[in-house]
Design an enzyme around this catalytic site. Structure first.
Site, PDB file in Angstrom:
ATOM      1  N   GLY A  36       0.977  -1.099  -0.075  1.00  0.00           N
ATOM      2  CA  GLY A  36       0.098   0.093  -0.038  1.00  0.00           C
ATOM      3  C   GLY A  36       0.838   1.050   0.091  1.00  0.00           C
ATOM      4  O   GLY A  36       0.522   2.270  -0.698  1.00  0.00           O
ATOM      5  N   HIS A  37       1.713   1.117   0.802  1.00  0.00           N
ATOM      6  CA  HIS A  37       2.875   2.472   0.941  1.00  0.00           C
ATOM      7  C   HIS A  37       3.493   2.429  -0.393  1.00  0.00           C
ATOM      8  O   HIS A  37       3.682   3.600  -0.922  1.00  0.00           O
ATOM      9  CB  HIS A  37       3.972   1.999   1.966  1.00  0.00           C
ATOM     10  CG  HIS A  37       3.357   2.163   3.248  1.00  0.00           C
ATOM     11  ND1 HIS A  37       3.474   1.297   4.004  1.00  0.00           N
ATOM     12  CD2 HIS A  37       2.899   3.293   4.129  1.00  0.00           C
ATOM     13  CE1 HIS A  37       3.031   1.409   5.266  1.00  0.00           C
ATOM     14  NE2 HIS A  37       2.526   2.679   5.568  1.00  0.00           N
ATOM     15  N   GLN A  61       0.741  10.859  18.198  1.00  0.00           N
ATOM     16  CA  GLN A  61      -0.653  10.081  17.658  1.00  0.00           C
ATOM     17  C   GLN A  61      -0.824   8.815  18.342  1.00  0.00           C
ATOM     18  O   GLN A  61      -2.083   8.274  18.201  1.00  0.00           O
ATOM     19  CB  GLN A  61      -0.718  10.254  16.384  1.00  0.00           C
ATOM     20  CG  GLN A  61       0.004   9.022  15.538  1.00  0.00           C
ATOM     21  CD  GLN A  61       0.307   9.206  13.950  1.00  0.00           C
ATOM     22  OE1 GLN A  61       1.034  10.064  13.659  1.00  0.00           O
ATOM     23  NE2 GLN A  61      -0.366   8.456  13.269  1.00  0.00           N
ATOM     24  N   ASP A 150      -7.269   5.124   5.569  1.00  0.00           N
ATOM     25  CA  ASP A 150      -7.379   5.938   6.793  1.00  0.00           C
ATOM     26  C   ASP A 150      -8.075   7.158   6.391  1.00  0.00           C
ATOM     27  O   ASP A 150      -7.727   8.419   5.976  1.00  0.00           O
ATOM     28  CB  ASP A 150      -6.079   6.276   7.251  1.00  0.00           C
ATOM     29  CG  ASP A 150      -5.020   5.137   7.649  1.00  0.00           C
ATOM     30  OD1 ASP A 150      -5.615   4.557   8.508  1.00  0.00           O
ATOM     31  OD2 ASP A 150      -4.096   5.012   7.121  1.00  0.00           O
ATOM     32  N   SER A 186       0.361  -1.826   8.482  1.00  0.00           N
ATOM     33  CA  SER A 186       1.312  -2.619   9.191  1.00  0.00           C
ATOM     34  C   SER A 186       0.958  -3.286  10.381  1.00  0.00           C
ATOM     35  O   SER A 186       1.629  -4.375  10.819  1.00  0.00           O
ATOM     36  CB  SER A 186       2.333  -1.382   9.671  1.00  0.00           C
ATOM     37  OG  SER A 186       2.670  -0.526   8.392  1.00  0.00           O
TER      38      SER A 186
HETATM   39  O1  PAF Z   1      -0.707   7.154   8.162  1.00  0.00           O
HETATM   40  C1  PAF Z   1       0.166   7.510   8.756  1.00  0.00           C
HETATM   41  O2  PAF Z   1       1.202   6.519   8.522  1.00  0.00           O
HETATM   42  C2  PAF Z   1       0.524   8.359   9.773  1.00  0.00           C
HETATM   43  O3  PAF Z   1      -0.830   8.634  10.408  1.00  0.00           O
HETATM   44  C3  PAF Z   1       1.007   9.731   9.107  1.00  0.00           C
HETATM   45  C4  PAF Z   1      -0.061  10.394   8.199  1.00  0.00           C
HETATM   46  C5  PAF Z   1       2.335   9.470   8.560  1.00  0.00           C
HETATM   47  C6  PAF Z   1       1.409  10.720  10.279  1.00  0.00           C
HETATM   48  O4  PAF Z   1       2.219  10.291  11.307  1.00  0.00           O
END
Ligand code: PAF
Length: 280
Positions: A36-37, A61, A150, A186
């Site tokens: 996905g990344h 976060q 997300d 992940s």
């Molecule tokens: O989606 C993520 O991996 C994280 O929430 C992000 C957008 C890199 C912010 O830390």
């Protein structure tokens, strides 16, 4: 591929690219990169001359008792994958480089940050909005690319950039799924082999709900209740299942056309989220 961990070094390279008239795309990540990344990076390469990927497991976060410490960190594999994809710059700062020890500023997108995932993860979206705002200020990208998996995060980030007049084009990229339908994440790495089979039912619950709506079933409350029941019977502890308007993420009413179905549920120790958006 350049690899820097200081903001000053990042800015020096960005300045040189800007002087040469090159456009820049940013892909913010927390590492442990999966397919996905890699799609985000591929999309970013189509949109700009230079691609910056950040890897930063952002402590602000994560709530107390969440998986900040145990979040998978796979530096070597991530670097190799990014290098092979032709990433121009990897920015991988330490926490002390990104946050002043007495930092007093938080970016908060009101209301939306408290709903859905924000209700069970208080402060999570403030942490996301703050770090993404900081990354936007550091990189000053023309384009930034995020995953649609997300969905709420993407809406929070779009709202933040709009409200703070940050001149960046924000692009959402389709969720990449395993063959079973399970959205790549992940956190899937926390699932046991048996749990991974059950985990695909989260997407199934969304697909069933979408099909019911497309077939004309308009009691969204009933659809939500049925989906929660299906998830419980499959072995999940559901957090929420909501039928929302995709534009502003408020609860949908019968006349709404553009919808997003949002689901979050725990399976064993793992919290999974997924969504489907569609028009009818
Ligand atoms: O989606 C993520 O991996 C994280 O929430 C992000 C957008 C890199 C912010 O830390």
């Amino acid at each position: 591929m350049h690899k820097v961990n200081k903001v000053s070094d990042l800015r020096t390279i960005i300045r040189a690219w800007r002087s040469a008239g090159q456009s820049i795309a940013l892909v913010p990540t927390m590492g442990n990169l999966h397919a996905g990344h890699l799609c985000l990076v591929t999309e970013a390469k189509k949109k700009a001359d230079r691609v910056v990927v950040s890897i930063f497991v952002n402590p602000t976060q994560f709530g107390a008792g969440e998986d900040f410490e145990s979040y998978p960190r796979t530096e070597y594999e991530d670097q190799t994958a990014l290098n092979e994809l032709g990433t121009d710059l990897l920015f991988q700062p330490e926490v002390s480089e990104l946050y002043e020890s007495d930092a007093k500023t938080v970016v908060s997108v009101l209301e939306l940050s408290k709903r859905y995932c924000g209700a069970s993860r208080p402060g999570h979206f403030d942490g996301v909005a703050t770090v993404v705002c900081k990354l936007f200020n550091m990189v000053q990208p023309d384009v930034a690319v995020f995953g649609l998996k997300d969905f709420q995060q993407l809406t929070v980030i779009r709202t933040m950039a709009r409200d703070l007049n940050i001149p960046v084009d924000i692009i959402g990229v389709e969720t990449v799924r395993e063959q079973s339908g399970l959205a790549m994440s992940s956190r899937n790495g926390y699932l046991t082999t048996e749990e991974k089979i059950v985990a695909a039912k989260l997407y199934q619950s969304l697909s069933i709900a979408r099909d019911c709506i497309l077939a004309g079933q308009l009691s969204f409350q009933e659809i939500e209740c049925n989906a929660l029941l299906f998830l419980r019977e499959s072995g999940f502890k559901p957090d929420y299942f909501n039928v929302c308007r995709s534009g502003d993420m408020q609860s949908a009413i019968e006349t709404d056309k553009d919808l997003v179905l949002l689901a979050a549920a725990r399976l064993g120790k793992t919290r999974l989220i997924d969504n489907i958006y569609f028009s009818r």
